[in-house]
Write a protein that holds these residues in place. Structure first.
Motif, PDB file in Angstrom:
ATOM      1  N   ILE A 141      38.935  30.340  48.042  1.00  0.00           N
ATOM      2  CA  ILE A 141      40.192  30.958  47.603  1.00  0.00           C
ATOM      3  C   ILE A 141      41.275  29.895  47.458  1.00  0.00           C
ATOM      4  O   ILE A 141      42.027  29.875  46.473  1.00  0.00           O
ATOM      5  N   VAL A 142      41.363  28.997  48.434  1.00  0.00           N
ATOM      6  CA  VAL A 142      42.361  27.925  48.389  1.00  0.00           C
ATOM      7  C   VAL A 142      42.101  27.001  47.200  1.00  0.00           C
ATOM      8  O   VAL A 142      43.034  26.616  46.471  1.00  0.00           O
ATOM      9  N   VAL A 143      40.845  26.633  46.986  1.00  0.00           N
ATOM     10  CA  VAL A 143      40.487  25.753  45.866  1.00  0.00           C
ATOM     11  C   VAL A 143      40.893  26.378  44.537  1.00  0.00           C
ATOM     12  O   VAL A 143      41.487  25.713  43.663  1.00  0.00           O
ATOM     13  N   ILE A 144      40.612  27.658  44.358  1.00  0.00           N
ATOM     14  CA  ILE A 144      40.943  28.345  43.101  1.00  0.00           C
ATOM     15  C   ILE A 144      42.453  28.467  42.930  1.00  0.00           C
ATOM     16  O   ILE A 144      42.998  28.241  41.841  1.00  0.00           O
ATOM     17  N   CYS A 145      43.158  28.815  43.992  1.00  0.00           N
ATOM     18  CA  CYS A 145      44.609  29.031  43.897  1.00  0.00           C
ATOM     19  C   CYS A 145      45.377  27.728  43.703  1.00  0.00           C
ATOM     20  O   CYS A 145      46.407  27.714  43.017  1.00  0.00           O
ATOM     21  N   MET A 146      44.889  26.633  44.280  1.00  0.00           N
ATOM     22  CA  MET A 146      45.646  25.376  44.275  1.00  0.00           C
ATOM     23  C   MET A 146      45.364  24.493  43.063  1.00  0.00           C
ATOM     24  O   MET A 146      46.066  23.501  42.853  1.00  0.00           O
ATOM     25  N   ASN A 147      44.353  24.818  42.267  1.00  0.00           N
ATOM     26  CA  ASN A 147      43.993  23.985  41.117  1.00  0.00           C
ATOM     27  C   ASN A 147      44.228  24.739  39.812  1.00  0.00           C
ATOM     28  O   ASN A 147      43.573  25.761  39.554  1.00  0.00           O
ATOM     29  N   ARG A 148      45.152  24.218  39.011  1.00  0.00           N
ATOM     30  CA  ARG A 148      45.510  24.885  37.755  1.00  0.00           C
ATOM     31  C   ARG A 148      44.325  24.981  36.787  1.00  0.00           C
ATOM     32  O   ARG A 148      44.253  25.892  35.971  1.00  0.00           O
ATOM     33  N   SER A 149      43.400  24.028  36.887  1.00  0.00           N
ATOM     34  CA  SER A 149      42.250  24.052  35.981  1.00  0.00           C
ATOM     35  C   SER A 149      41.340  25.256  36.225  1.00  0.00           C
ATOM     36  O   SER A 149      40.513  25.590  35.377  1.00  0.00           O
ATOM     37  N   LEU A 150      41.503  25.886  37.374  1.00  0.00           N
ATOM     38  CA  LEU A 150      40.695  27.064  37.702  1.00  0.00           C
ATOM     39  C   LEU A 150      41.458  28.372  37.497  1.00  0.00           C
ATOM     40  O   LEU A 150      40.974  29.431  37.891  1.00  0.00           O
ATOM     41  N   HIS A 151      42.635  28.302  36.908  1.00  0.00           N
ATOM     42  CA  HIS A 151      43.412  29.522  36.657  1.00  0.00           C
ATOM     43  C   HIS A 151      42.954  30.165  35.352  1.00  0.00           C
ATOM     44  O   HIS A 151      43.711  30.311  34.392  1.00  0.00           O
ATOM     45  N   GLU A 152      41.695  30.518  35.317  1.00  0.00           N
ATOM     46  CA  GLU A 152      41.068  31.188  34.181  1.00  0.00           C
ATOM     47  C   GLU A 152      40.556  32.545  34.649  1.00  0.00           C
ATOM     48  O   GLU A 152      40.370  32.761  35.847  1.00  0.00           O
ATOM     49  N   PRO A 153      40.317  33.478  33.709  1.00  0.00           N
ATOM     50  CA  PRO A 153      39.891  34.834  34.101  1.00  0.00           C
ATOM     51  C   PRO A 153      38.691  34.855  35.046  1.00  0.00           C
ATOM     52  O   PRO A 153      38.703  35.569  36.048  1.00  0.00           O
ATOM     53  N   MET A 154      37.673  34.055  34.732  1.00  0.00           N
ATOM     54  CA  MET A 154      36.461  34.071  35.552  1.00  0.00           C
ATOM     55  C   MET A 154      36.771  33.727  37.005  1.00  0.00           C
ATOM     56  O   MET A 154      36.259  34.355  37.936  1.00  0.00           O
ATOM     57  N   TYR A 155      37.639  32.734  37.229  1.00  0.00           N
ATOM     58  CA  TYR A 155      37.951  32.293  38.586  1.00  0.00           C
ATOM     59  C   TYR A 155      38.923  33.248  39.280  1.00  0.00           C
ATOM     60  O   TYR A 155      38.912  33.358  40.505  1.00  0.00           O
ATOM     61  N   VAL A 156      39.756  33.931  38.509  1.00  0.00           N
ATOM     62  CA  VAL A 156      40.616  34.977  39.090  1.00  0.00           C
ATOM     63  C   VAL A 156      39.748  36.102  39.659  1.00  0.00           C
ATOM     64  O   VAL A 156      39.976  36.585  40.775  1.00  0.00           O
ATOM     65  N   PHE A 157      38.739  36.501  38.890  1.00  0.00           N
ATOM     66  CA  PHE A 157      37.826  37.545  39.373  1.00  0.00           C
ATOM     67  C   PHE A 157      37.009  37.055  40.571  1.00  0.00           C
ATOM     68  O   PHE A 157      36.724  37.823  41.492  1.00  0.00           O
ATOM     69  N   LEU A 158      36.637  35.786  40.551  1.00  0.00           N
ATOM     70  CA  LEU A 158      35.937  35.212  41.701  1.00  0.00           C
ATOM     71  C   LEU A 158      36.819  35.235  42.941  1.00  0.00           C
ATOM     72  O   LEU A 158      36.359  35.544  44.043  1.00  0.00           O
ATOM     73  N   CYS A 159      38.090  34.917  42.771  1.00  0.00           N
ATOM     74  CA  CYS A 159      39.025  34.934  43.896  1.00  0.00           C
ATOM     75  C   CYS A 159      39.128  36.340  44.469  1.00  0.00           C
ATOM     76  O   CYS A 159      39.140  36.527  45.697  1.00  0.00           O
ATOM     77  N   SER A 160      39.192  37.342  43.604  1.00  0.00           N
ATOM     78  CA  SER A 160      39.211  38.736  44.059  1.00  0.00           C
ATOM     79  C   SER A 160      37.938  39.068  44.829  1.00  0.00           C
ATOM     80  O   SER A 160      37.976  39.756  45.855  1.00  0.00           O
ATOM     81  N   LEU A 161      36.798  38.549  44.356  1.00  0.00           N
ATOM     82  CA  LEU A 161      35.520  38.776  45.033  1.00  0.00           C
ATOM     83  C   LEU A 161      35.530  38.158  46.429  1.00  0.00           C
ATOM     84  O   LEU A 161      35.104  38.778  47.404  1.00  0.00           O
ATOM     85  N   PHE A 162      36.032  36.932  46.555  1.00  0.00           N
ATOM     86  CA  PHE A 162      36.048  36.245  47.848  1.00  0.00           C
ATOM     87  C   PHE A 162      37.028  36.902  48.821  1.00  0.00           C
ATOM     88  O   PHE A 162      36.764  36.954  50.025  1.00  0.00           O
ATOM     89  N   VAL A 163      38.147  37.397  48.318  1.00  0.00           N
ATOM     90  CA  VAL A 163      39.082  38.135  49.179  1.00  0.00           C
ATOM     91  C   VAL A 163      38.398  39.388  49.727  1.00  0.00           C
ATOM     92  O   VAL A 163      38.550  39.742  50.905  1.00  0.00           O
ATOM     93  N   ASN A 164      37.602  40.039  48.872  1.00  0.00           N
ATOM     94  CA  ASN A 164      36.887  41.233  49.332  1.00  0.00           C
ATOM     95  C   ASN A 164      35.836  40.895  50.381  1.00  0.00           C
ATOM     96  O   ASN A 164      35.594  41.684  51.304  1.00  0.00           O
ATOM     97  N   GLU A 165      35.206  39.719  50.268  1.00  0.00           N
ATOM     98  CA  GLU A 165      34.229  39.303  51.287  1.00  0.00           C
ATOM     99  C   GLU A 165      34.922  39.151  52.643  1.00  0.00           C
ATOM    100  O   GLU A 165      34.382  39.544  53.679  1.00  0.00           O
ATOM    101  N   LEU A 166      36.127  38.577  52.640  1.00  0.00           N
ATOM    102  CA  LEU A 166      36.892  38.443  53.885  1.00  0.00           C
ATOM    103  C   LEU A 166      37.265  39.810  54.432  1.00  0.00           C
ATOM    104  O   LEU A 166      37.183  40.061  55.649  1.00  0.00           O
TER     105      LEU A 166
END
Length: 312
Positions: free
Chosen positions: A47-72
């Motif tokens: 989650i930190v890697v996706i949020c802190m890196n602008r290169s990962l601010h794409e739809p696929m990684y936003v959905f991945l971040c939502s997935l990882f938040v749900n795992e927590l």
């Protein structure tokens, strides 16, 4: 909150599937505690890697971040109470705490399934409609899809918890290591037809719709792969493999849970039944960071930069 039991009120449930065999409980506590810490660290890191890196601010990684938040969210709904119960000599949990755990675990499953369906739709647009992807998957649509993935399962499970809480029960023993809505409903000595009908309706409308959506997207993706260039096939494999593996892993876990809840499993060893019942709640949060973190090149590169402090 209390549930009526033969004209009295149930203030607690007993989780009867716990195995108290001397040092075994301390060993199982240690294993599950380490598993919980690994799940927390791995998902928080992603989650930190996706949020802190602008290169990962794409739809696929936003959905991945939502997935990882749900795992927590799902892991926190399971592990703290489970770890306390392992060390306790009396495996009881208050009725409100039990219903709260039911809400957390069931909504986790719903959010997980919605997230995986949204991710399959995103991959479909990226591979089958690449020229229209940026216009069709804009920021407003991303926000709506993420909101839908969370709001509908949460509201849906509030409603089902309300239906369960109104039942009159003829017992308070749940033969599992965590609270389960299906087992609570089976304890009822009142009419459960509303619970059953609405549960089946939900399964054959929402869940079936999501399954059809996922199957449709992968049929279209496979069609493009077989008719497209080698580069298209490589892109599809690299982005869809971790998602497909995660989807199959979660589906198998849910299947094990449904079979165990609906059929007589008394011939299966108790320890194995416990492991199978925990599979869908523990394996997915553990496996997903490995699947997506190691398979996706952008995340791998950022991992290396973080570990070695230089560009790779």
């Amino acid at each position: 909150m209390k549930i009526t039991l033969n004209s009295t009120e149930v203030s607690y449930f007993t989780l009867a599937a716990h195995v108290d065999t001397g040092l075994f409980k301390y060993f199982s506590f240690l294993i599950l505690f380490i598993l919980y810490v690994v799940i927390l660290c791995a998902n928080v890191l992603l989650i930190v890697v996706i949020c802190m890196n602008r290169s990962l601010h794409e739809p696929m990684y936003v959905f991945l971040c939502s997935l990882f938040v749900n795992e927590l969210y799902g892991s926190t709904g399971l592990f703290p109470l489970l770890l306390l119960q392992i060390l306790s000599d009396v495996h009881t949990v208050s009725a409100p705490a039990c219903l709260l755990q039911v809400f957390c675990l069931y909504s986790y499953g719903g959010v997980e399934f919605f997230n995986l369906a949204v991710m399959s739709y995103d991959r479909y647009l990226a591979i089958c409609c690449p020229l229209q992807y940026n216009t069709r998957m804009n920021s407003n649509k991303i926000a709506r899809l993420v909101a839908l993935s969370w709001i509908y399962p949460l509201l849906n499970n509030i409603f089902f918890i309300f239906l369960t809480a109104r039942l009159q029960l003829c017992g308070n023993i749940i033969n599992k290591v965590y609270c389960d809505n299906h087992y609570i409903v089976k304890l009822s000595c009142s009419d459960t037809s509303v619970n059953n009908i609405l549960g089946l309706t939900h399964m054959f409308t929402v869940i079936l719709s999501l399954v059809v959506l996922i199957l449709y997207t992968y049929v279209r993706i496979l069609k493009v792969c077989f008719s497209g260039s080698k580069q298209t096939r490589q892109k599809a494999v690299s982005t869809c493999t971790p998602h497909l593996a995660s989807l199959l892993n979660f589906s198998f876990g849910v299947y094990f849970e449904i079979v165990q809840s609906r059929f007589d499993m008394s011939s299966v060893p108790k320890v194995l039944r416990v492991v199978l019942s925990l599979y869908w709640l523990t394996c997915q949060p553990l496996v997903n960071p490995l699947l997506f973190g190691l398979q996706m090149s952008k995340i791998r590169i950022i991992y290396k930069n973080l570990l070695f402090g230089r560009k790779m």
